[in-house]
Design a protein around this motif. Structure first.
Motif, PDB file in Angstrom:
ATOM      1  N   VAL A 104       0.850  -1.418  -0.169  1.00 20.65           N
ATOM      2  CA  VAL A 104       0.093   0.080   0.063  1.00 20.65           C
ATOM      3  C   VAL A 104       0.857   1.416  -0.005  1.00 20.65           C
ATOM      4  O   VAL A 104       0.349   2.138  -0.529  1.00 20.65           O
ATOM      5  CB  VAL A 104      -0.990   0.022   1.234  1.00 20.65           C
ATOM      6  N   THR A 105       2.004   1.031   0.647  1.00 21.68           N
ATOM      7  CA  THR A 105       2.913   2.666   0.778  1.00 21.68           C
ATOM      8  C   THR A 105       3.093   3.026  -0.615  1.00 21.68           C
ATOM      9  O   THR A 105       3.089   4.016  -1.021  1.00 21.68           O
ATOM     10  CB  THR A 105       4.095   2.012   1.447  1.00 21.68           C
ATOM     11  N   HIS A 106       3.521   1.905  -1.586  1.00 22.65           N
ATOM     12  CA  HIS A 106       4.160   2.346  -2.896  1.00 22.65           C
ATOM     13  C   HIS A 106       2.756   2.888  -3.843  1.00 22.65           C
ATOM     14  O   HIS A 106       2.988   3.742  -4.553  1.00 22.65           O
ATOM     15  CB  HIS A 106       4.750   1.275  -3.771  1.00 22.65           C
ATOM     16  N   MET A 107       1.799   2.108  -3.539  1.00 25.95           N
ATOM     17  CA  MET A 107       0.413   2.661  -4.121  1.00 25.95           C
ATOM     18  C   MET A 107      -0.005   4.173  -3.848  1.00 25.95           C
ATOM     19  O   MET A 107      -0.403   4.800  -4.480  1.00 25.95           O
ATOM     20  CB  MET A 107      -0.835   1.813  -3.931  1.00 25.95           C
ATOM     21  N   LYS A 108       0.149   4.404  -2.445  1.00 25.60           N
ATOM     22  CA  LYS A 108      -0.171   5.621  -2.086  1.00 25.60           C
ATOM     23  C   LYS A 108       0.810   6.818  -2.447  1.00 25.60           C
ATOM     24  O   LYS A 108       0.580   7.949  -2.538  1.00 25.60           O
ATOM     25  CB  LYS A 108      -0.123   5.623  -0.427  1.00 25.60           C
ATOM     26  N   MET A 109       2.039   6.437  -2.601  1.00 24.32           N
ATOM     27  CA  MET A 109       3.113   7.211  -3.429  1.00 24.32           C
ATOM     28  C   MET A 109       2.751   7.764  -4.785  1.00 24.32           C
ATOM     29  O   MET A 109       2.706   8.934  -4.892  1.00 24.32           O
ATOM     30  CB  MET A 109       4.461   6.685  -3.236  1.00 24.32           C
ATOM     31  N   ILE A 110       2.222   6.601  -5.204  1.00 22.66           N
ATOM     32  CA  ILE A 110       1.584   6.990  -6.671  1.00 22.66           C
ATOM     33  C   ILE A 110       0.643   7.854  -6.715  1.00 22.66           C
ATOM     34  O   ILE A 110       0.421   8.988  -7.423  1.00 22.66           O
ATOM     35  CB  ILE A 110       1.689   6.012  -7.680  1.00 22.66           C
ATOM     36  N   GLU A 111      -0.366   7.709  -5.797  1.00 23.31           N
ATOM     37  CA  GLU A 111      -1.610   8.376  -5.736  1.00 23.31           C
ATOM     38  C   GLU A 111      -1.312  10.026  -5.394  1.00 23.31           C
ATOM     39  O   GLU A 111      -1.977  10.915  -5.516  1.00 23.31           O
ATOM     40  CB  GLU A 111      -2.383   7.867  -4.380  1.00 23.31           C
ATOM     41  N   TYR A 112      -0.177  10.106  -4.572  1.00 20.64           N
ATOM     42  CA  TYR A 112       0.064  11.406  -4.057  1.00 20.64           C
ATOM     43  C   TYR A 112       1.020  12.141  -5.254  1.00 20.64           C
ATOM     44  O   TYR A 112       1.438  13.298  -4.794  1.00 20.64           O
ATOM     45  CB  TYR A 112       1.038  11.395  -2.870  1.00 20.64           C
ATOM     46  N   GLY A 113       1.245  11.551  -6.211  1.00 25.99           N
ATOM     47  CA  GLY A 113       1.971  12.233  -7.336  1.00 25.99           C
ATOM     48  C   GLY A 113       3.263  11.897  -7.880  1.00 25.99           C
ATOM     49  O   GLY A 113       3.908  12.428  -8.980  1.00 25.99           O
ATOM     50  N   MET A 114       3.980  10.898  -7.058  1.00 28.24           N
ATOM     51  CA  MET A 114       5.101  10.451  -7.496  1.00 28.24           C
ATOM     52  C   MET A 114       5.456   9.525  -8.551  1.00 28.24           C
ATOM     53  O   MET A 114       4.491   8.656  -8.693  1.00 28.24           O
ATOM     54  CB  MET A 114       6.002   9.863  -6.018  1.00 28.24           C
ATOM     55  N   ASP A 115       6.380   9.783  -9.462  1.00 28.23           N
ATOM     56  CA  ASP A 115       6.018   8.726 -10.608  1.00 28.23           C
ATOM     57  C   ASP A 115       6.467   7.557 -10.209  1.00 28.23           C
ATOM     58  O   ASP A 115       7.381   7.241  -9.309  1.00 28.23           O
ATOM     59  CB  ASP A 115       6.868   9.357 -12.057  1.00 28.23           C
ATOM     60  N   VAL A 173       9.183   5.873  -7.413  1.00 32.56           N
ATOM     61  CA  VAL A 173       8.667   4.948  -6.234  1.00 32.56           C
ATOM     62  C   VAL A 173       9.632   3.508  -6.189  1.00 32.56           C
ATOM     63  O   VAL A 173      10.163   2.976  -5.083  1.00 32.56           O
ATOM     64  CB  VAL A 173       6.993   4.567  -6.634  1.00 32.56           C
ATOM     65  N   ALA A 174       9.913   3.247  -7.543  1.00 31.44           N
ATOM     66  CA  ALA A 174      10.697   1.963  -7.625  1.00 31.44           C
ATOM     67  C   ALA A 174      12.249   2.219  -7.049  1.00 31.44           C
ATOM     68  O   ALA A 174      12.888   1.231  -6.353  1.00 31.44           O
ATOM     69  CB  ALA A 174      10.751   1.507  -9.090  1.00 31.44           C
ATOM     70  N   MET A 175      12.605   3.305  -7.216  1.00 35.00           N
ATOM     71  CA  MET A 175      13.962   3.610  -6.984  1.00 35.00           C
ATOM     72  C   MET A 175      14.149   3.833  -5.200  1.00 35.00           C
ATOM     73  O   MET A 175      15.261   3.625  -4.708  1.00 35.00           O
ATOM     74  CB  MET A 175      14.360   5.117  -7.620  1.00 35.00           C
ATOM     75  N   THR A 176      12.934   4.134  -4.594  1.00 35.63           N
ATOM     76  CA  THR A 176      13.040   3.971  -3.325  1.00 35.63           C
ATOM     77  C   THR A 176      13.564   2.853  -2.620  1.00 35.63           C
ATOM     78  O   THR A 176      13.891   2.919  -1.515  1.00 35.63           O
ATOM     79  CB  THR A 176      11.728   4.833  -2.579  1.00 35.63           C
ATOM     80  N   ASP A 187       7.005   4.049   7.407  1.00 35.51           N
ATOM     81  CA  ASP A 187       6.353   4.399   6.165  1.00 35.51           C
ATOM     82  C   ASP A 187       5.396   5.333   6.513  1.00 35.51           C
ATOM     83  O   ASP A 187       5.242   6.127   5.302  1.00 35.51           O
ATOM     84  CB  ASP A 187       5.641   3.047   5.854  1.00 35.51           C
ATOM     85  N   PRO A 188       4.583   5.664   7.393  1.00 46.56           N
ATOM     86  CA  PRO A 188       3.536   6.717   7.377  1.00 46.56           C
ATOM     87  C   PRO A 188       4.470   8.051   7.384  1.00 46.56           C
ATOM     88  O   PRO A 188       3.947   8.996   6.859  1.00 46.56           O
ATOM     89  CB  PRO A 188       2.869   6.290   8.640  1.00 46.56           C
ATOM     90  N   ILE A 189       5.579   7.999   7.989  1.00 50.15           N
ATOM     91  CA  ILE A 189       6.418   9.428   7.879  1.00 50.15           C
ATOM     92  C   ILE A 189       6.550   9.690   6.678  1.00 50.15           C
ATOM     93  O   ILE A 189       6.671  10.793   6.165  1.00 50.15           O
ATOM     94  CB  ILE A 189       7.593   9.143   8.922  1.00 50.15           C
ATOM     95  N   MET A 190       7.249   8.699   5.888  1.00 49.10           N
ATOM     96  CA  MET A 190       7.583   8.865   4.640  1.00 49.10           C
ATOM     97  C   MET A 190       6.420   9.236   3.758  1.00 49.10           C
ATOM     98  O   MET A 190       6.418  10.235   2.734  1.00 49.10           O
ATOM     99  CB  MET A 190       8.138   7.546   3.826  1.00 49.10           C
ATOM    100  N   LEU A 191       5.359   8.646   3.946  1.00 49.01           N
ATOM    101  CA  LEU A 191       4.124   8.974   3.007  1.00 49.01           C
ATOM    102  C   LEU A 191       3.632  10.562   3.280  1.00 49.01           C
ATOM    103  O   LEU A 191       3.194  11.267   2.398  1.00 49.01           O
ATOM    104  CB  LEU A 191       2.833   8.001   3.401  1.00 49.01           C
ATOM    105  N   ARG A 192       3.802  10.811   4.670  1.00 49.05           N
ATOM    106  CA  ARG A 192       3.352  12.336   5.124  1.00 49.05           C
ATOM    107  C   ARG A 192       4.469  13.102   4.198  1.00 49.05           C
ATOM    108  O   ARG A 192       3.841  14.532   3.777  1.00 49.05           O
ATOM    109  CB  ARG A 192       3.643  12.549   6.487  1.00 49.05           C
ATOM    110  N   LEU A 193       5.697  12.825   4.255  1.00 48.40           N
ATOM    111  CA  LEU A 193       6.671  13.718   3.460  1.00 48.40           C
ATOM    112  C   LEU A 193       6.261  14.121   1.869  1.00 48.40           C
ATOM    113  O   LEU A 193       6.572  14.644   1.377  1.00 48.40           O
ATOM    114  CB  LEU A 193       8.166  13.477   3.869  1.00 48.40           C
ATOM    115  N   VAL A 194       5.914  12.567   1.435  1.00 51.28           N
ATOM    116  CA  VAL A 194       5.519  12.705  -0.040  1.00 51.28           C
ATOM    117  C   VAL A 194       4.631  13.584  -0.090  1.00 51.28           C
ATOM    118  O   VAL A 194       4.379  13.998  -1.349  1.00 51.28           O
ATOM    119  CB  VAL A 194       5.249  11.090  -0.446  1.00 51.28           C
TER     120      VAL A 194
END
Length: 203
Positions: free
Chosen positions: A126-137, A141-144, A186-193
């Motif tokens: 879910v973390t990667h899916m949320k990153m894409i949802e927040y606009g990260m290409d 995301v794969a590079m993270t 993960d929640p901290i990273m999602l907040r930053l993204v």
């Protein structure tokens, strides 16, 4: 392949090798095959061409695999110690496997291995899916996942050092605790993204 004094390190080396191979085959290729990533991190002059094509990548690692296999075959031959294992037929093999599966310890281990990823399945997917949802290409995301490679290689070594010659599952349990702890970030990273992608990527 390992000497009797180091045979217990086989699983640790296997874990490190798998993580390194996964990184080179997925993140490494993705980084050098994506023009945007190449322009951003590896080039001084922008270009629409990747640094590494799929054909070049497969050719290089195909030769590397061939050379490595031949080198190991020549330098590390197997020796017959006179205690060859009994060769079993197909039916006898399956009977033996069935008898092993009926052992209580094997059943408990199987239950652990089947269910252990449930604790961090959400963090993995879910973390990667949320990153894409927040606009990260998707490439970013794969590079993270590349930042986890050093940790994935160091944790088995640290676990082996912390639990030398103890219960077989101690190394697994030590690494498992670390993996669970990583899920807290993960929640901290999602907040930053969500608020500042540049800062999140730099972190």
């Amino acid at each position: 392949m390992l000497s009797p004094a180091h045979v217990e390190k086989g699983s640790t080396m296997n874990s490190i090798g798998q993580n390194l191979g996964s990184f080179l085959g997925f993140i490494g290729f993705l980084a050098f095959n994506t023009p945007d990533v190449c322009n951003k991190y590896f080039r001084t002059e922008p270009s629409n061409e990747p640094l590494v094509t799929l054909g070049l990548f497969l050719t290089c690692f195909g030769w590397a695999l061939l050379i490595t296999t031949i080198t190991v075959a020549v330098l590390r031959p197997e020796h017959d110690d006179g205690h060859a294992d009994h060769e079993m037929g197909l039916i006898e093999t399956y009977k033996t496997v069935w008898e092993v599966l009926k052992l209580p310890a094997v059943q408990r281990l199987g239950l652990v291995l089947i269910t252990c990823r449930a604790a961090f399945a959400c963090a993995d997917n879910v973390t990667h899916m949320k990153m894409i949802e927040y606009g990260m290409d998707k490439t970013s995301v794969a590079m993270t996942t590349s930042v986890l490679l050093p940790l994935a290689m160091v944790v088995p070594l640290l676990s082996a050092k912390l639990f030398p010659r103890t219960h077989a599952l101690d190394i697994f349990l030590g690494a498992y605790v670390v993996r669970l702890a990583l899920g807290l970030f993960d929640p901290i990273m999602l907040r930053l993204v969500k608020t500042d992608q540049d800062t999140a990527w730099q972190l």
